[in-house]
Design a protein around this motif. Structure first.
Motif, PDB file in Angstrom:
ATOM      1  N   ALA A  16       0.844  -1.196   0.000  1.00 23.90           N
ATOM      2  CA  ALA A  16       0.000   0.000   0.000  1.00 23.90           C
ATOM      3  C   ALA A  16       0.879   1.246   0.000  1.00 23.90           C
ATOM      4  CB  ALA A  16      -0.916  -0.009   1.216  1.00 23.90           C
ATOM      5  N   GLY A  17       0.566   2.159  -0.902  1.00 19.15           N
ATOM      6  CA  GLY A  17       1.293   3.417  -0.942  1.00 19.15           C
ATOM      7  C   GLY A  17       2.547   3.402  -1.791  1.00 19.15           C
ATOM      8  N   PHE A  18       2.789   2.279  -2.474  1.00 19.62           N
ATOM      9  CA  PHE A  18       3.980   2.208  -3.308  1.00 19.62           C
ATOM     10  C   PHE A  18       3.674   2.512  -4.776  1.00 19.62           C
ATOM     11  CE2 PHE A  18       5.421   0.018   0.396  1.00 19.62           C
ATOM     12  CZ  PHE A  18       6.785   0.225   0.440  1.00 19.62           C
ATOM     13  N   GLY A  19       4.634   3.163  -5.427  1.00 21.81           N
ATOM     14  CA  GLY A  19       4.513   3.432  -6.856  1.00 21.81           C
ATOM     15  C   GLY A  19       5.141   2.312  -7.671  1.00 21.81           C
ATOM     16  N   THR A  20       4.856   2.320  -8.967  1.00 18.42           N
ATOM     17  CA  THR A  20       5.358   1.256  -9.846  1.00 18.42           C
ATOM     18  C   THR A  20       6.881   1.173  -9.812  1.00 18.42           C
ATOM     19  OG1 THR A  20       3.537   1.836 -11.306  1.00 18.42           O
ATOM     20  CG2 THR A  20       5.179   0.318 -12.175  1.00 18.42           C
ATOM     21  N   GLU A  21       7.465   2.316  -9.767  1.00 17.86           N
ATOM     22  CA  GLU A  21       8.925   2.395  -9.749  1.00 17.86           C
ATOM     23  C   GLU A  21       9.514   1.644  -8.555  1.00 17.86           C
ATOM     24  OE1 GLU A  21      11.846   3.367 -12.116  1.00 17.86           O
ATOM     25  OE2 GLU A  21       9.671   3.555 -12.504  1.00 17.86           O
ATOM     26  N   GLU A  22       8.995   1.993  -7.376  1.00 22.28           N
ATOM     27  CA  GLU A  22       9.491   1.380  -6.139  1.00 22.28           C
ATOM     28  C   GLU A  22       9.188  -0.108  -6.134  1.00 22.28           C
ATOM     29  OE1 GLU A  22       6.954   4.083  -4.132  1.00 22.28           O
ATOM     30  OE2 GLU A  22       8.619   4.909  -2.939  1.00 22.28           O
ATOM     31  N   LEU A  23       7.986  -0.440  -6.596  1.00 23.22           N
ATOM     32  CA  LEU A  23       7.581  -1.843  -6.627  1.00 23.22           C
ATOM     33  C   LEU A  23       8.540  -2.688  -7.454  1.00 23.22           C
ATOM     34  CD1 LEU A  23       3.713  -2.216  -6.862  1.00 23.22           C
ATOM     35  CD2 LEU A  23       5.335  -3.321  -5.320  1.00 23.22           C
ATOM     36  N   SER A  24       8.879  -2.173  -8.634  1.00 21.50           N
ATOM     37  CA  SER A  24       9.809  -2.920  -9.486  1.00 21.50           C
ATOM     38  C   SER A  24      11.102  -3.167  -8.735  1.00 21.50           C
ATOM     39  CB  SER A  24      10.128  -2.128 -10.763  1.00 21.50           C
ATOM     40  OG  SER A  24       8.935  -1.733 -11.383  1.00 21.50           O
ATOM     41  N   ASP A  25      11.499  -2.133  -8.033  1.00 23.38           N
ATOM     42  CA  ASP A  25      12.727  -2.224  -7.254  1.00 23.38           C
ATOM     43  C   ASP A  25      12.646  -3.389  -6.263  1.00 23.38           C
ATOM     44  OD1 ASP A  25      15.131  -1.651  -6.199  1.00 23.38           O
ATOM     45  OD2 ASP A  25      14.618   0.320  -5.383  1.00 23.38           O
ATOM     46  N   LEU A 116      15.467  -3.673   2.473  1.00 19.83           N
ATOM     47  CA  LEU A 116      14.211  -3.175   1.921  1.00 19.83           C
ATOM     48  C   LEU A 116      13.522  -2.214   2.897  1.00 19.83           C
ATOM     49  CD1 LEU A 116      12.742  -6.376   0.203  1.00 19.83           C
ATOM     50  CD2 LEU A 116      13.635  -4.306  -0.900  1.00 19.83           C
ATOM     51  N   VAL A 117      13.515  -2.599   4.169  1.00 23.50           N
ATOM     52  CA  VAL A 117      12.860  -1.758   5.166  1.00 23.50           C
ATOM     53  C   VAL A 117      13.588  -0.430   5.322  1.00 23.50           C
ATOM     54  CG1 VAL A 117      12.471  -1.505   7.642  1.00 23.50           C
ATOM     55  CG2 VAL A 117      11.724  -3.570   6.464  1.00 23.50           C
ATOM     56  N   ALA A 118      14.906  -0.501   5.283  1.00 20.27           N
ATOM     57  CA  ALA A 118      15.676   0.730   5.417  1.00 20.27           C
ATOM     58  C   ALA A 118      15.338   1.692   4.274  1.00 20.27           C
ATOM     59  CB  ALA A 118      17.167   0.419   5.425  1.00 20.27           C
ATOM     60  N   LYS A 119      15.202   1.120   3.099  1.00 19.08           N
ATOM     61  CA  LYS A 119      14.928   1.944   1.927  1.00 19.08           C
ATOM     62  C   LYS A 119      13.457   2.368   1.855  1.00 19.08           C
ATOM     63  CE  LYS A 119      16.170   2.124  -2.986  1.00 19.08           C
ATOM     64  NZ  LYS A 119      16.761   1.336  -4.097  1.00 19.08           N
ATOM     65  N   PHE A 120      12.573   1.458   2.268  1.00 18.56           N
ATOM     66  CA  PHE A 120      11.128   1.735   2.192  1.00 18.56           C
ATOM     67  C   PHE A 120      10.460   1.493   3.543  1.00 18.56           C
ATOM     68  CE2 PHE A 120      12.410  -0.169  -1.952  1.00 18.56           C
ATOM     69  CZ  PHE A 120      12.288   0.973  -2.747  1.00 18.56           C
ATOM     70  N   PRO A 121      10.520   2.481   4.408  1.00 22.50           N
ATOM     71  CA  PRO A 121       9.981   2.309   5.765  1.00 22.50           C
ATOM     72  C   PRO A 121       8.506   1.904   5.771  1.00 22.50           C
ATOM     73  CG  PRO A 121      11.215   4.349   5.586  1.00 22.50           C
ATOM     74  CD  PRO A 121      11.083   3.810   4.197  1.00 22.50           C
ATOM     75  N   ALA A 122       7.806   2.229   4.710  1.00 24.91           N
ATOM     76  CA  ALA A 122       6.381   1.890   4.665  1.00 24.91           C
ATOM     77  C   ALA A 122       6.170   0.382   4.732  1.00 24.91           C
ATOM     78  CB  ALA A 122       5.735   2.451   3.403  1.00 24.91           C
ATOM     79  N   LEU A 123       7.174  -0.364   4.287  1.00 26.93           N
ATOM     80  CA  LEU A 123       7.061  -1.822   4.400  1.00 26.93           C
ATOM     81  C   LEU A 123       6.884  -2.238   5.848  1.00 26.93           C
ATOM     82  CD1 LEU A 123       9.725  -3.376   1.983  1.00 26.93           C
ATOM     83  CD2 LEU A 123       7.238  -3.529   1.828  1.00 26.93           C
ATOM     84  N   ALA A 124       7.601  -1.583   6.735  1.00 30.50           N
ATOM     85  CA  ALA A 124       7.498  -1.928   8.155  1.00 30.50           C
ATOM     86  C   ALA A 124       6.117  -1.577   8.705  1.00 30.50           C
ATOM     87  CB  ALA A 124       8.581  -1.225   8.960  1.00 30.50           C
ATOM     88  N   THR A 125       5.633  -0.407   8.381  1.00 26.95           N
ATOM     89  CA  THR A 125       4.329  -0.020   8.928  1.00 26.95           C
ATOM     90  C   THR A 125       3.207  -0.870   8.318  1.00 26.95           C
ATOM     91  OG1 THR A 125       4.202   1.794   7.343  1.00 26.95           O
ATOM     92  CG2 THR A 125       5.023   2.326   9.515  1.00 26.95           C
ATOM     93  N   ASN A 126       3.322  -1.183   7.049  1.00 31.67           N
ATOM     94  CA  ASN A 126       2.321  -2.064   6.439  1.00 31.67           C
ATOM     95  C   ASN A 126       2.330  -3.440   7.103  1.00 31.67           C
ATOM     96  OD1 ASN A 126       1.575  -0.049   4.689  1.00 31.67           O
ATOM     97  ND2 ASN A 126       2.695  -0.864   2.922  1.00 31.67           N
ATOM     98  N   THR A 127       3.517  -3.956   7.309  1.00 29.57           N
ATOM     99  CA  THR A 127       3.614  -5.268   7.950  1.00 29.57           C
ATOM    100  C   THR A 127       3.097  -5.207   9.381  1.00 29.57           C
ATOM    101  OG1 THR A 127       5.550  -5.776   6.602  1.00 29.57           O
ATOM    102  CG2 THR A 127       5.173  -7.167   8.513  1.00 29.57           C
TER     103      THR A 127
END
Lengths: 240, 240
Positions: A16-25, A116-127
């Motif tokens: 949630a809240g991720f763009g295509t660019e980040e997702l591909s990453d 991944l979490v360091a780069k995309f903190p939203a992963l932590a909050t989503n989890t």
DNA sequence: CGTCGTTGTTGCGCCAACGCAAAGTTCCGC
DNA sequence: GCGGAACTTTGCGTTGGCGCAACAACGACG
């Protein structure tokens, strides 16, 4: 190794809240793996080499007691994450995951999680939200096991399965993966004998329709009433 | 409103990896509040205005069924967080929290959480670990309720309480907050009558020493053996 | 298409635990 | 220090659901 299309997973709560660019990453780190029906994805006690998102199929998570009895912790439906031991700081899987149907998963090496979490903190909050709702559900289960008798627990279990993984069919809602009486017993803390008796009773009353590893809810509403019935109340109908 | 000293909380899991500077920053948003014994900190269904860290005392979290029965979800010991509904995306508290002893808590308005997490992502990962272990503990509880009989569940419950909140006394380990037979029944999914019978039995065997809202474990090791005893020695049901 | 393994059904006896009831104990407020 | 509330203990009858056992139905596979 083919790259995974971001649009396949963009809508999942984890992303949630991720763009295509980040997702591909993120997806670049994942492999997609197929598991045949009844094959293990990982085993309790193994070290937690990967974490997963279920793309297709169904996975059952179980814990085994020292005495060898199994308890079903949960069923994983497509779109859900599982095996996130690493994210919550466990070096090993606390449960066994088995594909109950031919299944396809995305798998990330656990080692990628911190990066991944360091780069995309939203992963932590989503989890965190996901694990949080699972904690709620498990608490609900504890409350049910503490206060309700077996028949109502089984009714609840079926309704939950139907909600999570029900498929509309001609005569009602079918649970769309193979599930045995034994499985239901292990979800509700009872024996397959008791489950069988209960389901037989319901079948003869027309509430459900059973079969080998198969359950169709024909009257979900009546099941619901059964599940919610407050036993202290004076019911208008007595069991014949 | 006095500022809280960072050294009081620096060692807590929630703040793992934080420096004094950052801690002060976070603590600036918190108030410390005192709750008298038996007073509610918040109620199930209320909206989740704050989240908490327990500094001193003990707090009990309970859920109430539609039928009015209560189930103890957990006991909170000093240093633990509770009431983190907001962090896991719930607008309301899913359980009631009651001080079982005079207690002191730190309270942050829930509204500050998003800002704190944005500034200090480690808060999210620390909380993820905490919630994760709670999920594990709750799963363990489900497994126990599914497979063990009452006496062993009660033994496990006492041992867990002793580990979490035991105080060494002359003749053993005393659970260092007031706890009734009823409470233990609500933790283990049984009735206060059954708990009373079990504890009486143990007391006459010298395993424990009871009293009004008071339990001392005199022979923790024997209790442990009792808790782990594999009664049905034979091969249990296996999934092929 | 017969055999075998797996899964589901059902009858029966039993017991752990519940529910009710009543009495005993400790604590607290007045 | 008296009375009542809260907590605990214990006896007794009842029962939900377990455990055993035997059988039936289904599917897979040769």
């Amino acid at each position: 190794m083919a790259t995974i299309d971001p649009s396949l997973v963009a809508h999942l709560p984890l992303f949630a809240g991720f763009g295509t660019e980040e997702l591909s990453d993120i997806l670049r780190e994942a492999r997609s793996v197929r598991f045949a029906r009844n094959s293990p994805v990982f085993e309790e006690g193994q070290d937690a080499h990967s974490f997963f998102v279920l793309l297709h199929g169904h996975v059952r998570a179980t814990k085994t007691t020292p005495g060898g009895e199994q308890v079903v912790v949960r069923y994983v439906a497509p779109g859900e994450t599982f095996g996130v031991a690493m994210a919550i700081g466990l070096p090993r899987y606390p449960a066994t995951a088995t594909a109950v149907d031919d299944s396809v998963v995305l798998a990330w090496p656990s080692a990628t999680w911190p990066r991944l979490v360091a780069k995309f903190p939203a992963l932590a909050t989503n989890t965190l939200q996901t694990i949080g709702s699972r904690l709620q559900e498990t608490h609900t289960r504890v409350v049910e096991m503490s206060t309700q008798q077996v028949e109502r627990r089984v009714a609840h279990a079926l309704l939950r399965l139907a909600k999570q993984s029900g498929r509309k069919v001609e005569h009602g809602i079918e649970i769309d993966f193979p599930i045995s009486r034994q499985d239901i017993a292990q979800m509700t803390g009872t024996t397959l004998h008791t489950v069988s008796r209960i389901l037989s009773g319901w079948e003869s009353r027309g509430l459900i329709e059973g079969g080998r590893q198969r359950i169709v809810l024909r009257e979900p509403h009546k099941l619901f009433v059964l599940a919610e019935a407050t036993s202290g109340e004076d019911g208008p109908l007595e069991r014949p």
